[in-house]
Motif scaffolding. Structure first.
Motif, short mmCIF file in Angstrom:
data_model
loop_
_atom_site.label_atom_id
_atom_site.label_comp_id
_atom_site.label_asym_id
_atom_site.label_seq_id
_atom_site.Cartn_x
_atom_site.Cartn_y
_atom_site.Cartn_z
N VAL A 219 0.91 -0.98 0.11
CA VAL A 219 0.19 -0.15 0.52
C VAL A 219 0.91 1.57 0.40
CG1 VAL A 219 -1.26 1.16 0.98
CG2 VAL A 219 -1.67 -1.02 0.97
N TRP A 220 -0.06 2.21 -0.77
CA TRP A 220 1.18 3.86 -0.77
C TRP A 220 0.40 4.76 0.24
CZ3 TRP A 220 5.57 5.09 -3.19
CH2 TRP A 220 5.78 4.71 -4.47
N PHE A 221 -0.74 4.55 0.09
CA PHE A 221 -1.61 5.47 1.18
C PHE A 221 -2.90 4.92 1.05
CE2 PHE A 221 -1.89 7.87 -2.42
CZ PHE A 221 -3.28 8.03 -2.20
N ALA A 222 -3.27 5.29 2.25
CA ALA A 222 -5.00 5.06 2.48
C ALA A 222 -5.28 6.31 2.90
CB ALA A 222 -4.96 4.05 3.60
N ALA A 223 -6.66 7.13 2.86
CA ALA A 223 -7.50 7.95 3.29
C ALA A 223 -8.89 8.38 3.05
CB ALA A 223 -7.39 9.11 1.47
N ALA A 224 -9.78 8.57 4.60
CA ALA A 224 -10.77 8.66 4.25
C ALA A 224 -10.87 10.28 3.52
CB ALA A 224 -11.35 8.77 5.40
N MET A 225 -11.66 10.55 2.86
CA MET A 225 -12.06 11.91 2.05
C MET A 225 -13.43 11.92 2.29
SD MET A 225 -9.29 12.30 0.02
CE MET A 225 -9.49 13.50 -0.77
N ASN A 226 -13.24 13.48 2.72
CA ASN A 226 -14.82 13.63 3.23
C ASN A 226 -14.74 15.03 1.64
OD1 ASN A 226 -17.36 14.53 4.71
ND2 ASN A 226 -15.82 16.90 4.66
N LEU A 227 -13.71 15.89 0.64
CA LEU A 227 -13.74 16.12 -0.66
C LEU A 227 -13.44 15.47 -1.36
CD1 LEU A 227 -13.38 20.07 1.38
CD2 LEU A 227 -16.23 18.98 0.40
N LYS A 228 -13.16 15.92 -2.57
CA LYS A 228 -12.78 15.94 -3.65
C LYS A 228 -11.62 15.74 -3.77
CE LYS A 228 -17.24 16.71 -6.04
NZ LYS A 228 -17.15 15.75 -6.35
N TYR A 229 -11.13 17.12 -3.49
CA TYR A 229 -9.30 17.05 -3.60
C TYR A 229 -8.19 17.39 -2.11
CZ TYR A 229 -12.00 19.42 -8.03
OH TYR A 229 -12.07 19.70 -8.95
N GLU A 230 -7.53 17.04 -2.19
CA GLU A 230 -6.97 17.65 -1.06
C GLU A 230 -5.39 17.67 -1.86
OE1 GLU A 230 -6.14 13.64 1.35
OE2 GLU A 230 -4.89 13.03 0.17
N GLY A 231 -4.60 18.19 -0.83
CA GLY A 231 -2.39 18.10 -1.74
C GLY A 231 -2.28 19.48 -1.83
N GLY A 232 -3.38 20.36 -2.17
CA GLY A 232 -3.18 21.58 -3.45
C GLY A 232 -3.86 21.58 -4.29
N GLY A 233 -4.76 20.82 -4.40
CA GLY A 233 -5.90 20.66 -6.01
C GLY A 233 -6.18 19.23 -6.79
N PHE A 234 -5.13 18.48 -6.09
CA PHE A 234 -4.90 16.93 -6.74
C PHE A 234 -6.16 16.06 -6.31
CE2 PHE A 234 -0.65 17.64 -6.30
CZ PHE A 234 -0.29 17.31 -7.06
N LYS A 235 -6.82 16.11 -7.69
CA LYS A 235 -8.28 15.66 -7.07
C LYS A 235 -8.27 14.06 -7.04
CE LYS A 235 -13.63 16.32 -9.58
NZ LYS A 235 -13.93 16.80 -11.14
N PHE A 236 -7.63 13.53 -5.86
CA PHE A 236 -8.31 12.19 -5.34
C PHE A 236 -9.20 11.33 -5.46
CE2 PHE A 236 -3.86 12.80 -2.90
CZ PHE A 236 -3.02 12.61 -4.40
N CYS A 237 -10.45 11.70 -5.27
CA CYS A 237 -11.59 11.68 -4.89
C CYS A 237 -12.70 11.72 -6.11
CB CYS A 237 -12.00 11.33 -3.79
SG CYS A 237 -13.00 9.77 -3.22
N PRO A 238 -13.18 11.80 -6.76
CA PRO A 238 -14.24 12.37 -7.59
C PRO A 238 -14.86 12.19 -7.43
CG PRO A 238 -12.77 11.39 -9.36
CD PRO A 238 -12.11 11.07 -7.56
N SER A 239 -15.95 10.83 -6.58
CA SER A 239 -16.87 10.79 -5.60
C SER A 239 -17.53 11.55 -4.43
CB SER A 239 -17.26 9.28 -5.98
OG SER A 239 -16.41 8.78 -5.06
N ALA A 240 -16.44 11.71 -3.77
CA ALA A 240 -16.85 12.93 -2.58
C ALA A 240 -17.41 13.43 -2.11
CB ALA A 240 -15.57 12.73 -1.81
N ASN A 241 -18.67 13.67 -1.14
CA ASN A 241 -19.92 13.88 -0.77
C ASN A 241 -19.67 14.79 0.64
OD1 ASN A 241 -22.26 15.78 -1.03
ND2 ASN A 241 -23.33 14.35 -1.84
N SER A 242 -19.20 16.14 0.24
CA SER A 242 -19.47 16.35 2.44
C SER A 242 -20.70 17.09 2.89
CB SER A 242 -18.32 17.77 1.86
OG SER A 242 -19.02 18.69 1.71
N ALA A 243 -21.73 16.18 1.38
CA ALA A 243 -22.90 16.70 2.54
C ALA A 243 -23.89 15.00 2.47
CB ALA A 243 -23.71 17.50 2.11
N ASP A 244 -23.14 14.24 2.23
CA ASP A 244 -24.24 12.57 2.10
C ASP A 244 -23.87 11.66 3.46
OD1 ASP A 244 -21.13 11.62 1.65
OD2 ASP A 244 -21.19 10.54 0.23
N GLY A 245 -23.17 12.12 3.73
CA GLY A 245 -23.11 11.33 5.91
C GLY A 245 -22.23 9.85 5.29
#
Length: 252
Positions: A219-245
């Protein structure tokens, strides 16, 4: 200070909404201080009733947020001026975040929160949204428990490659240098290139809700994403939604 406190008390009794600003003046090589100067001039011009608190060290925003939590009412607005780190500190410090209306003027080098929720980055528009909000949205807040401590996050929380990059970028002199030329985002890319050469991959067992689990090797990394972007604009998780619970889990 006692005169200001007394005035604030009177205004609250009269039903006025108040604005509280927590400012990181050092964000993006002192850009936070310059933007706060612009904002303060506009607040005074509009005769807005406000209180301002400038952070003096890492972790100070969290303490200020905790101090203000018992003062804020649902009619008040707490506004942050700083980067994503400042915002995370504030959210971690709030004792009852579900009752807080939070505004934000991004002044960091990454600004992944503003990018992820579609907030304006130019100061006049961002300030107008705080003073005269047209839309107020609810967002999820992630909670991380580790080594007996608890931290909240609004963007992501991870382990491994991406976490190592963010941790190093937080205290990197390269970031301060690049920020002076408006190139702060390159901090993450330059650190990432070095980590690609020396990072040691690991095995991971992931436990999820409902008793589900999964194991991964190399494994390189594991992340729990609340938003689509991290690390200064990298779109790591296009399906993340900060209001879906939910948090989106990503393993590389």
């Amino acid at each position: 200070l006692s005169i200001i406190t007394a005035a604030v008390k009177i205004l609250k009794e009269e039903g006025y909404a108040l604005y509280y600003f927590i400012i990181n003046p050092k964000s993006r090589s002192d850009l936070g201080a310059k933007i706060w100067s612009q904002v303060e001039q506009e607040l005074q011009k509009r005769r807005v009733v406000y209180q301002a608190f400038l952070t003096k060290y890492r972790g100070h925003a969290k303490k200020l947020a905790r101090m203000l939590s018992d003062t804020l009412t649902q009619e008040d607005i707490l506004a942050a001026i700083g980067g994503d780190g400042t915002l995370n500190e504030i959210v971690s410090g709030l004792t009852h975040p579900e009752q807080i209306t939070l505004g934000y003027i991004p002044t960091g080098s990454g600004n992944d929160f503003a990018r992820g929720v579609g907030l304006a980055k130019d100061v006049p528009t961002a300030l107008q949204a705080i003073l005269k909000p047209q839309v107020i949205r609810k967002i999820d807040i992630g909670v991380c428990h580790a080594s007996g401590r608890e931290r909240r996050f609004v963007i992501s929380s991870g382990i491994g490659f991406d976490a190592g990059i963010c941790h190093e970028a937080l205290a990197s002199p390269i970031k301060d240098f690049l920020n002076r030329f408006g190139l702060g985002k390159l901090t993450y890319a330059s650190i990432a290139l070095r980590h690609l050469l020396f990072f040691k991959r690991f095995d991971l067992r992931l436990s999820m809700d409902g008793g589900r689990s999964a194991s991964f090797c190399n494994v390189w990394f594991a992340a729990a994403m609340n938003l689509k972007y991290e690390g200064g604009g990298f779109k790591f998780c296009p399906s993340a939604n900060s209001a879906d619970g939910f948090l989106d889990l990503m393993v590389v």
